[in-house]
Design a protein around this motif. Structure first.
Motif, PDB file in Angstrom:
ATOM      1  N   ASP A 156       0.951  -1.139  -0.111  1.00  0.00           N
ATOM      2  CA  ASP A 156       0.123  -0.025   0.027  1.00  0.00           C
ATOM      3  C   ASP A 156       0.876   1.199   0.033  1.00  0.00           C
ATOM      4  O   ASP A 156       1.524   1.577   1.112  1.00  0.00           O
ATOM      5  CB  ASP A 156      -0.874   0.047   1.347  1.00  0.00           C
ATOM      6  CG  ASP A 156      -1.884   1.117   1.122  1.00  0.00           C
ATOM      7  OD1 ASP A 156      -2.527   1.362   2.169  1.00  0.00           O
ATOM      8  OD2 ASP A 156      -1.826   2.166   0.432  1.00  0.00           O
ATOM      9  N   PHE A 157       1.102   1.961  -1.283  1.00  0.00           N
ATOM     10  CA  PHE A 157       1.816   3.283  -1.252  1.00  0.00           C
ATOM     11  C   PHE A 157       1.611   4.100  -0.265  1.00  0.00           C
ATOM     12  O   PHE A 157       2.493   4.788   0.291  1.00  0.00           O
ATOM     13  CB  PHE A 157       1.535   3.482  -2.794  1.00  0.00           C
ATOM     14  CG  PHE A 157       2.538   4.866  -2.915  1.00  0.00           C
ATOM     15  CD1 PHE A 157       1.860   6.247  -2.844  1.00  0.00           C
ATOM     16  CD2 PHE A 157       3.726   4.887  -3.070  1.00  0.00           C
ATOM     17  CE1 PHE A 157       2.396   7.360  -3.111  1.00  0.00           C
ATOM     18  CE2 PHE A 157       4.318   6.099  -3.479  1.00  0.00           C
ATOM     19  CZ  PHE A 157       3.746   7.033  -3.380  1.00  0.00           C
ATOM     20  N   MET A 158       0.410   4.260   0.257  1.00  0.00           N
ATOM     21  CA  MET A 158       0.117   5.289   1.171  1.00  0.00           C
ATOM     22  C   MET A 158       0.372   4.785   2.592  1.00  0.00           C
ATOM     23  O   MET A 158       0.507   5.781   3.388  1.00  0.00           O
ATOM     24  CB  MET A 158      -1.491   5.547   1.020  1.00  0.00           C
ATOM     25  CG  MET A 158      -2.154   5.842  -0.033  1.00  0.00           C
ATOM     26  SD  MET A 158      -1.299   7.349  -0.950  1.00  0.00           S
ATOM     27  CE  MET A 158      -1.921   8.634  -0.041  1.00  0.00           C
ATOM     28  N   GLU A 159       1.159   3.808   2.821  1.00  0.00           N
ATOM     29  CA  GLU A 159       1.438   3.528   4.243  1.00  0.00           C
ATOM     30  C   GLU A 159       2.876   4.230   4.283  1.00  0.00           C
ATOM     31  O   GLU A 159       3.523   4.186   5.447  1.00  0.00           O
ATOM     32  CB  GLU A 159       1.597   1.920   4.219  1.00  0.00           C
ATOM     33  CG  GLU A 159       0.536   1.314   4.831  1.00  0.00           C
ATOM     34  CD  GLU A 159       0.625  -0.136   5.144  1.00  0.00           C
ATOM     35  OE1 GLU A 159      -0.223  -0.785   5.373  1.00  0.00           O
ATOM     36  OE2 GLU A 159       1.769  -0.762   5.208  1.00  0.00           O
ATOM     37  N   LEU A 160       3.345   4.543   3.156  1.00  0.00           N
ATOM     38  CA  LEU A 160       4.783   5.286   3.205  1.00  0.00           C
ATOM     39  C   LEU A 160       4.535   6.663   3.716  1.00  0.00           C
ATOM     40  O   LEU A 160       3.511   7.164   3.541  1.00  0.00           O
ATOM     41  CB  LEU A 160       5.342   5.431   1.974  1.00  0.00           C
ATOM     42  CG  LEU A 160       5.938   4.290   1.038  1.00  0.00           C
ATOM     43  CD1 LEU A 160       6.325   4.489  -0.341  1.00  0.00           C
ATOM     44  CD2 LEU A 160       7.124   3.733   1.984  1.00  0.00           C
ATOM     45  N   ASN A 161       5.559   7.120   4.653  1.00  0.00           N
ATOM     46  CA  ASN A 161       5.211   8.569   5.135  1.00  0.00           C
ATOM     47  C   ASN A 161       5.321   9.476   3.805  1.00  0.00           C
ATOM     48  O   ASN A 161       6.004   9.096   2.752  1.00  0.00           O
ATOM     49  CB  ASN A 161       6.137   8.900   6.287  1.00  0.00           C
ATOM     50  CG  ASN A 161       7.686   9.097   5.790  1.00  0.00           C
ATOM     51  OD1 ASN A 161       7.639   9.580   4.688  1.00  0.00           O
ATOM     52  ND2 ASN A 161       8.462   8.806   6.694  1.00  0.00           N
ATOM     53  N   SER A 162       4.925  10.698   4.126  1.00  0.00           N
ATOM     54  CA  SER A 162       4.748  11.671   2.981  1.00  0.00           C
ATOM     55  C   SER A 162       6.043  12.094   2.484  1.00  0.00           C
ATOM     56  O   SER A 162       6.140  12.111   1.084  1.00  0.00           O
ATOM     57  CB  SER A 162       3.885  12.793   3.500  1.00  0.00           C
ATOM     58  OG  SER A 162       4.643  13.329   4.346  1.00  0.00           O
ATOM     59  N   GLU A 163       7.137  12.140   3.188  1.00  0.00           N
ATOM     60  CA  GLU A 163       8.344  12.444   2.689  1.00  0.00           C
ATOM     61  C   GLU A 163       8.897  11.580   1.557  1.00  0.00           C
ATOM     62  O   GLU A 163       9.543  11.698   0.472  1.00  0.00           O
ATOM     63  CB  GLU A 163       9.338  12.711   3.709  1.00  0.00           C
ATOM     64  CG  GLU A 163      10.748  13.345   3.713  1.00  0.00           C
ATOM     65  CD  GLU A 163      11.680  13.203   4.808  1.00  0.00           C
ATOM     66  OE1 GLU A 163      10.997  13.523   5.765  1.00  0.00           O
ATOM     67  OE2 GLU A 163      12.805  12.916   4.564  1.00  0.00           O
TER      68      GLU A 163
END
Lengths: 95, 566
Positions: B219-226
């Motif tokens: 899930d790409f959105m699990e990465l932090n925004s940075e």
């Protein structure tokens, strides 16, 4: 490495680390931010004072899995080993 | 590149040119500034003539082309005007100047203007006279600016200027410096190409990336925004699925994106499937568990590749990683032990790892028994640090047990940061006072020693010699990359002469009538000087012997007498 500033360490320390260690190691250290911060938090919690000196001389400890670090300390009387380390940083090698 | 040495040479040239210009321009410039300021005061208010001293007024009148008789007359008149103005200022009187008196002040003001213009003209003439020098100065300052700027992105192409700057060096050094500059430019070129490659790639479409991640159950959105932003900015849409496929194909552990997202993103941005396959198959051959691989990200990055960041350091270690594994195996290390204790060794520069290991052997340290219970290994900590030899030298020289002490207390070598640490000064004092050194080390009481007073309180001095600057520069250049000692060193006349001073109790040190000097240190430093062809200089051996040593005046003189040297 900016996260070290957020954790209360100085820019000067970061610079010293970059001078002392190979840049590939510094790069790896920065990628393992979560684990490094966990180790720092743990050290603060058990009362280790010269975490900055450990960062400068034992960078590899901070890149060990936090659970491995905790298990290593749990094999000792934590208060006693921390007091010894605070008196003489070399006692970290007894852990 | 040895920027420090080049910067020093350029700075010296700048200082010399500035001195030249200042000597020529100094006087005329200060005269111009003086008259400019005077005129400005008078322009504001003629009564400001009271700010001038009598001497200054006389000088102004002397400098103008008025016949002597008129000058004296004017001085008298101005003096009486000054008396009136000073009375007004100090006693609160309100004397008004006559028209004639104002006329004299106006004339005086005009004279100051003439002098201002004359000095300005003179300054311009002189400036023209030193225009070549100022032109060179401008170029030198620009070059210095480039070298001192860690974010510099301009190539160093000032061939003629560099030729002139380096002309005072011998041919070999000139060639070395020019070669260093070539390497610097090449490294900059590589970085620009990397950056170009990144810039020419447009920002990735987030939906496309999300889909790719989803295809591999991430899930790409699990990465932090940075990390998301970094991947979208610097990622390559073709490489990402290739890398994921490679990870799956080789059954490598999955990433916890919340905890280790940075590691995955670093690989997706900086690696590619081909390098990954190569490293993975190498690790399989060496039976290196894949669990460790993602803690060694630089191993998956092409050698000599830069990574965007605040520095220009090369962090790609795909070739060094393999060389390090091979080297450590040949040296008798169990790679799985290295991975457990200090995996970071595998992503060091191979040159530095080999150098550390050679130094370790030179100091007669033995590889300790494996201690599974310990978190770290003292020996590996020494390898990681690039100064352990200098720390070991200090213990050899200051501790009565010398080399034997550090063999038993290897950890001390890696936890002390500098050979100039206060601890060594404290031990020096302890030795002089016949204190028990073990007690001192176990319970350090610095007895008011500080960085500022350590030399004064111990009575020690900084050892000087004629060519110290050159020697220091050579040692700094080779730090961490000491060449393997050639047999030539051991047959060197100077080194052979020192053999008579070997301490019978410790073969790793010399004893000059009780002054202990580390033998590995002397060999290492003298080897560097020999490589730089500086050994012919009279004080080269003296420098190698006294390098970093903590000595008082008497000890220095004794060594000078016994070894020779200026």
């Amino acid at each position: 490495m900016k996260f070290l500033l957020e954790d209360g360490f100085s820019q000067d320390l970061i610079q010293q680390m970059k001078t002392r260690y190979d840049m590939a190691i510094i790069y790896q250290f920065s990628l393992e931010e979560e684990n490094v911060r966990d180790v720092i938090r743990y050290f603060k919690r058990i009362g280790i004072e010269r975490i900055d000196l450990l960062l400068l001389t034992r960078i590899e400890i901070f890149m060990k899995d936090i659970n491995e670090v905790k298990d290593a300390f749990l094999r000792h009387n934590i208060k006693k080993i921390v007091d010894e380390i605070n008196l003489d940083i070399n006692k970290i090698d007894c852990v | 590149m040895n920027q420090k040495a080049l910067i020093e040479i350029i700075q010296e040239k700048i200082d010399s040119y500035e001195k030249q210009v200042s000597e020529v321009m100094g006087q005329s410039h200060s005269a111009f500034e003086k008259y400019k300021q005077f005129y400005s005061l008078l322009e504001e208010d003629l009564a400001n003539i009271t700010h001038f001293s009598l001497e200054e007024i006389e000088d102004i009148l002397d400098a103008t082309s008025i016949p002597n008789l008129d000058k004296e007359e004017e001085l008298k008149k101005i003096n009486s005007i000054l008396d009136l103005l000073e009375l007004n200022q100090t006693k609160g009187t309100t004397f008004q100047l006559t028209e004639e008196q104002n006329g004299y002040l106006e004339k005086f003001k005009e004279q100051v203007k003439v002098l201002e213009n004359m000095s300005k003209e003179k300054m311009s003439e002189q400036l023209e006279g030193v225009s070549d020098v100022t032109h060179q100065l401008k170029k030198l300052r620009a070059l210095l600016g480039k070298l001192e700027d860690s974010k510099n992105k301009e190539y160093i192409l000032e061939g003629d200027l560099l030729g002139e700057i380096l002309s005072s060096l011998d041919e070999q050094k000139q060639q070395e410096m020019l070669y260093d500059i070539l390497k610097y430019n090449h490294s900059l070129y590589t970085e620009k190409m990397n950056q170009k490659e990144i810039k020419e790639r447009p920002r990735l479409n987030i939906e496309e990336v999300k889909e790719i991640f989803q295809n591999f159950s991430y899930d790409f959105m699990e990465l932090n925004s940075e990390d998301q932003d970094a991947l979208l900015t610097y990622g390559n849409i073709q490489k990402i699925p290739d890398i994921f496929e490679c990870l799956e194909r080789n059954y490598l552990p999955r990433f916890d994106l919340k905890r280790n997202g940075k590691l995955l993103v670093a690989i997706l941005i900086s690696s590619d499937a081909q390098i990954m396959e190569d490293i993975i198959s190498f690790c399989e051959e060496k039976e290196i568990s894949p669990h460790f691989l993602f803690m060694l990200t630089p191993a998956f990055i092409k050698q000599e590749k830069h990574v965007k960041g605040e520095n220009r350091s090369l962090i790609g270690r795909s070739i060094d990683f393999k060389n390090n594994v091979d080297f450590l195996e040949e040296a008798g290390f169990d790679i799985s032990y290295v991975l457990r204790k200090c995996k970071e060794l595998l992503i060091m520069s191979n040159i530095e790892l080999v150098s550390s290991y050679q130094k370790f052997n030179l100091y007669g340290f033995s590889i300790p028994q494996e201690e599974e219970g310990q978190l770290c290994s003292n020996m590996f900590s020494c390898f990681l640090s690039n100064y352990f030899d200098e720390i070991a030298d200090q213990f050899i020289e200051i501790h009565a047990m010398g080399h034997s002490y550090i063999k038993e207390h290897l950890s001390r070598v890696s936890t002390i940061l500098s050979p100039h640490d206060l601890l060594f000064y404290r031990l020096y004092l302890a030795h002089k006072k016949n204190e028990n050194i073990e007690d001192v080390i176990d319970c350090i009481d610095y007895q008011n020693l500080t960085e500022e007073n350590k030399k004064e309180l111990t009575g020690t001095i900084s050892v000087a010699c004629d060519s110290k600057k050159e020697f220091d520069s050579a040692v700094e250049k080779h730090r961490g990359k000491e060449e393997e000692l050639y047999n030539l060193i051991f047959n060197d006349e100077g080194i052979l002469k020192l053999e008579q001073y070997i301490d019978p109790n410790d073969s790793l040190r010399y004893s000059f009538e009780g002054i202990f000097i580390s033998k590995p240190k002397v060999l290492r430093i003298y080897n560097i000087l020999k490589n730089e062809h500086l050994d012919a200089l009279e004080d080269s051996l003296f420098y190698a012997v006294t390098y970093n040593s903590i000595l008082n005046q008497e000890e220095v003189e004794k060594l000078r007498h016994m070894i020779g040297g200026q």
